[in-house]
Design a protein around this motif. Structure first.
Motif, short mmCIF file in Angstrom:
data_model
loop_
_atom_site.label_atom_id
_atom_site.label_comp_id
_atom_site.label_asym_id
_atom_site.label_seq_id
_atom_site.Cartn_x
_atom_site.Cartn_y
_atom_site.Cartn_z
N LEU A 104 31.90 34.07 51.68
CA LEU A 104 30.74 33.67 52.48
C LEU A 104 29.52 33.47 51.59
O LEU A 104 28.79 32.48 51.74
CB LEU A 104 30.45 34.72 53.55
N ASN A 105 29.31 34.37 50.64
CA ASN A 105 28.17 34.23 49.73
C ASN A 105 28.27 32.97 48.89
O ASN A 105 27.26 32.31 48.63
CB ASN A 105 28.03 35.46 48.84
N ILE A 106 29.48 32.62 48.48
CA ILE A 106 29.67 31.37 47.72
C ILE A 106 29.32 30.17 48.59
O ILE A 106 28.61 29.25 48.17
CB ILE A 106 31.13 31.28 47.20
N ILE A 107 29.79 30.18 49.83
CA ILE A 107 29.52 29.07 50.75
C ILE A 107 28.02 28.97 51.04
O ILE A 107 27.46 27.87 51.01
CB ILE A 107 30.32 29.24 52.06
N VAL A 108 27.38 30.10 51.28
CA VAL A 108 25.94 30.10 51.54
C VAL A 108 25.19 29.54 50.33
O VAL A 108 24.28 28.73 50.47
CB VAL A 108 25.43 31.52 51.89
N GLY A 109 25.62 29.94 49.13
CA GLY A 109 24.99 29.42 47.91
C GLY A 109 25.16 27.91 47.79
O GLY A 109 24.21 27.20 47.42
N GLU A 110 26.35 27.41 48.12
CA GLU A 110 26.58 25.96 48.06
C GLU A 110 25.74 25.21 49.09
O GLU A 110 25.18 24.15 48.79
CB GLU A 110 28.07 25.66 48.27
N ILE A 111 25.62 25.77 50.28
CA ILE A 111 24.80 25.14 51.32
C ILE A 111 23.34 25.12 50.89
O ILE A 111 22.67 24.09 51.01
CB ILE A 111 24.97 25.87 52.67
N ARG A 112 22.87 26.23 50.36
CA ARG A 112 21.47 26.28 49.91
C ARG A 112 21.22 25.27 48.79
O ARG A 112 20.19 24.61 48.75
CB ARG A 112 21.12 27.69 49.44
N ALA A 113 22.19 25.17 47.87
CA ALA A 113 22.03 24.22 46.77
C ALA A 113 21.99 22.79 47.29
O ALA A 113 21.18 21.98 46.84
CB ALA A 113 23.18 24.38 45.76
N ARG A 114 22.84 22.47 48.26
CA ARG A 114 22.84 21.12 48.84
C ARG A 114 21.56 20.84 49.60
O ARG A 114 21.02 19.74 49.52
CB ARG A 114 24.04 20.95 49.77
N LEU A 115 21.08 21.84 50.34
CA LEU A 115 19.85 21.65 51.10
C LEU A 115 18.65 21.47 50.18
O LEU A 115 17.81 20.60 50.41
CB LEU A 115 19.61 22.82 52.05
N SER A 116 18.58 22.29 49.14
CA SER A 116 17.45 22.16 48.23
C SER A 116 17.56 20.88 47.41
O SER A 116 16.58 20.22 47.13
CB SER A 116 17.33 23.38 47.32
N GLY A 117 18.78 20.47 47.06
CA GLY A 117 18.99 19.22 46.34
C GLY A 117 18.69 18.03 47.24
O GLY A 117 18.06 17.06 46.83
N GLY A 118 19.13 18.09 48.49
CA GLY A 118 18.88 17.02 49.44
C GLY A 118 17.42 16.91 49.80
O GLY A 118 16.88 15.83 49.97
N GLY A 119 16.73 18.06 49.89
CA GLY A 119 15.31 18.05 50.22
C GLY A 119 14.49 17.41 49.12
O GLY A 119 13.55 16.66 49.39
N SER A 120 14.85 17.62 47.87
CA SER A 120 14.08 17.03 46.77
C SER A 120 14.33 15.52 46.72
O SER A 120 13.45 14.76 46.36
CB SER A 120 14.44 17.70 45.44
N LYS A 121 15.52 15.06 47.10
CA LYS A 121 15.78 13.63 47.13
C LYS A 121 14.95 12.95 48.21
O LYS A 121 14.41 11.87 48.00
CB LYS A 121 17.28 13.35 47.40
N ASN A 122 14.81 13.62 49.35
CA ASN A 122 14.00 13.05 50.44
C ASN A 122 12.54 12.96 50.02
O ASN A 122 11.86 12.01 50.34
CB ASN A 122 14.12 13.89 51.72
N ASN A 123 12.07 13.98 49.31
CA ASN A 123 10.68 13.98 48.88
C ASN A 123 10.42 12.89 47.84
O ASN A 123 9.36 12.30 47.80
CB ASN A 123 10.29 15.34 48.30
N GLN A 124 11.42 12.60 46.98
CA GLN A 124 11.26 11.60 45.95
C GLN A 124 11.23 10.20 46.54
O GLN A 124 10.57 9.32 46.03
CB GLN A 124 12.39 11.69 44.92
N SER A 125 11.94 9.96 47.64
CA SER A 125 12.01 8.62 48.20
C SER A 125 10.78 8.29 49.02
O SER A 125 10.60 7.15 49.40
CB SER A 125 13.27 8.49 49.06
N ARG A 126 9.93 9.24 49.30
CA ARG A 126 8.72 8.97 50.11
C ARG A 126 7.60 8.43 49.31
O ARG A 126 7.25 8.41 48.32
CB ARG A 126 8.24 10.26 50.77
#
Length: 126
Positions: A104-126
């Motif tokens: 579960l901790n591995i999955i949570v870490g992967e989700i957090r990494a994807r969310l933080s990675g995806g959030g920075s991509k959204n910020n860059q495209s604005r």
């Protein structure tokens, strides 16, 4: 002992390193075990060490056959049923809990990494 009980077979106690009592299984479970272990009879420890999730990926192993398989690795030494309502020894429950928490901790870490990675991509495209 590592949390897995001994299995009583034919009036004598069997240890975890004794052969799994495959002759007591239904043909379906017997075939699945032999296929999983490439034709050889495994030890009780080997069968018990495979997680339920892994067993459920083996052909011919479903919830009912898995229950049969687990009943063979979780019997009390004299063949009586354990009073534990889950049918599993405390040590194995704790082991599974620890393993599931790590996963579960591995999955949570992967989700957090994807969310933080995806959030920075959204910020860059604005």
């Amino acid at each position: 002992m590592d949390g897995i009980s001994l299995v009583g077979v034919r009036g004598r106690e069997m240890g975890l390193d004794d052969p799994f009592p495959i002759e007591k299984c239904s043909g379906r479970v017997r075939g699945a075990i032999l296929a999983e272990f490439k034709g050889r009879c495994p030890t009780i420890r080997e069968v018990a060490s495979i997680s339920d999730a892994q067993w459920l990926t083996v052909p011919n192993i479903g919830p009912t056959t898995l229950e049969e398989l687990r009943s063979m690795t979780h019997s009390a030494p004299n063949g009586e049923e354990r009073p534990n309502t889950t049918g599993m020894p405390d040590g194995e429950l704790l082991s599974r809990l620890n393993r599931l928490q790590r996963e579960l901790n591995i999955i949570v870490g992967e989700i957090r990494a994807r969310l933080s990675g995806g959030g920075s991509k959204n910020n860059q495209s604005r």
